[in-house]
Design an enzyme around this catalytic site. Structure first.
Site, PDB file in Angstrom:
ATOM      1  N   TYR A 142       9.839   6.712  50.241  1.00  0.00           N
ATOM      2  CA  TYR A 142       8.607   6.436  50.934  1.00  0.00           C
ATOM      3  C   TYR A 142       8.715   7.033  52.332  1.00  0.00           C
ATOM      4  O   TYR A 142       7.764   7.988  52.719  1.00  0.00           O
ATOM      5  CB  TYR A 142       8.086   4.975  50.858  1.00  0.00           C
ATOM      6  CG  TYR A 142       6.817   4.630  51.522  1.00  0.00           C
ATOM      7  CD1 TYR A 142       5.622   4.994  50.754  1.00  0.00           C
ATOM      8  CD2 TYR A 142       6.672   4.332  52.815  1.00  0.00           C
ATOM      9  CE1 TYR A 142       4.443   4.604  51.504  1.00  0.00           C
ATOM     10  CE2 TYR A 142       5.663   4.018  53.571  1.00  0.00           C
ATOM     11  CZ  TYR A 142       4.385   4.367  52.822  1.00  0.00           C
ATOM     12  OH  TYR A 142       3.145   4.244  53.591  1.00  0.00           O
ATOM     13  N   LYS A 146       6.426  10.587  53.549  1.00  0.00           N
ATOM     14  CA  LYS A 146       5.748  10.192  54.486  1.00  0.00           C
ATOM     15  C   LYS A 146       6.085  11.220  55.874  1.00  0.00           C
ATOM     16  O   LYS A 146       5.182  11.895  56.456  1.00  0.00           O
ATOM     17  CB  LYS A 146       5.457   9.085  55.247  1.00  0.00           C
ATOM     18  CG  LYS A 146       4.698   7.923  54.054  1.00  0.00           C
ATOM     19  CD  LYS A 146       3.426   8.567  53.654  1.00  0.00           C
ATOM     20  CE  LYS A 146       2.558   7.720  52.735  1.00  0.00           C
ATOM     21  NZ  LYS A 146       1.213   7.991  52.566  1.00  0.00           N
TER      22      LYS A 146
END
Length: 236
Positions: A142, A146
């Protein structure tokens, strides 16, 4: 656009005068969104699509563009977080996370952003995260995905200038379906609130306000930025 931050953004943009193309996997939720958009006096086209598939983003380009002969604002808000400890994370988890958080926004910016530039202009807003800029407790895929989205934001801001502005918003902890199970643990909630100078967890409307600003003419001289909307987390 069917739930969480994406839904709040869709409604916020409608209240700001935009008609909405809403993308999501759940057809029923999108129909509910359509009705909500219509109640504020705007139109909504629901496109049920799974953006995690290689063909998902491509499948919405022509229907979205042709609905009203163009698009002036593109918001990439779909997100995926697989909560596993590092030793348990496998290649499938990595690929799924990057497919939604980085590949889909890239393909949509590549196709729709190019059309927007050729048509004369517009704005793109990507939903990144503080985890893409600051190491947090989120899983590594994650955080990495990002970070990739933040760099893609900068890349396309440079490529599409001056016609199309491209920015990102970086939320801190937000009450959504993505985080509700984690925040339901009292220790996690207390930890998150204690590390947030404003003393509370965000709600989706907090993020939508930043997006509507960056999408508007009020932000005409802003591009290539990652605006942290984190309640002060990054300085706490």
């Amino acid at each position: 656009a069917s739930r969480g931050i994406g839904r709040s953004i869709a409604v916020g943009l409608a209240k700001d005068g935009h008609d909405i193309v809403g993308v999501g996997r759940n057809r029923s939720d999108l129909k509910t969104l359509e009705a909500e958009i219509e109640r504020v006096g705007r139109r909504c086209l629901a496109l049920p699509v799974d953006l995690s598939t290689p063909t998902g983003p491509e499948g919405i380009v022509d229907p979205a563009w042709n609905w009203q002969n163009g698009i002036t604002v593109l918001v990439n808000a779909a997100g995926l977080l697989v909560r596993k400890a590092d030793p348990e994370t496998d290649a499938t988890d990595w690929d799924r996370t990057f497919a939604v958080n980085a590949r889909a926004p890239y393909l949509l910016m590549q196709r729709l952003g190019t059309r927007m530039r050729e048509a004369g202009g517009g704005a793109v807003v990507n939903i990144a995260a503080i985890a893409g800029q600051i190491v947090t407790g989120a899983p590594a895929p994650y955080q990495a995905s990002k970070a990739a989205l933040i760099q893609l934001t900068r890349y396309f801001a440079n490529r599409f200038a001056p016609e199309v502005r491209v920015n990102a918003v970086g939320p801190g902890y937000v009450r959504t379906e993505l985080s509700q199970d984690w925040l339901a643990e009292p220790a996690n909630m207390q930890w998150a609130e204690a590390h947030t100078p404003l003393g509370r967890i965000a709600v989706p409307d907090d993020i939508a306000g930043a997006v509507t600003f960056l999408a508007s003419e009020r932000a005409n001289y802003i591009t290539g930025q990652h605006l942290l909307v984190d309640g002060g987390w990054s300085v706490g």
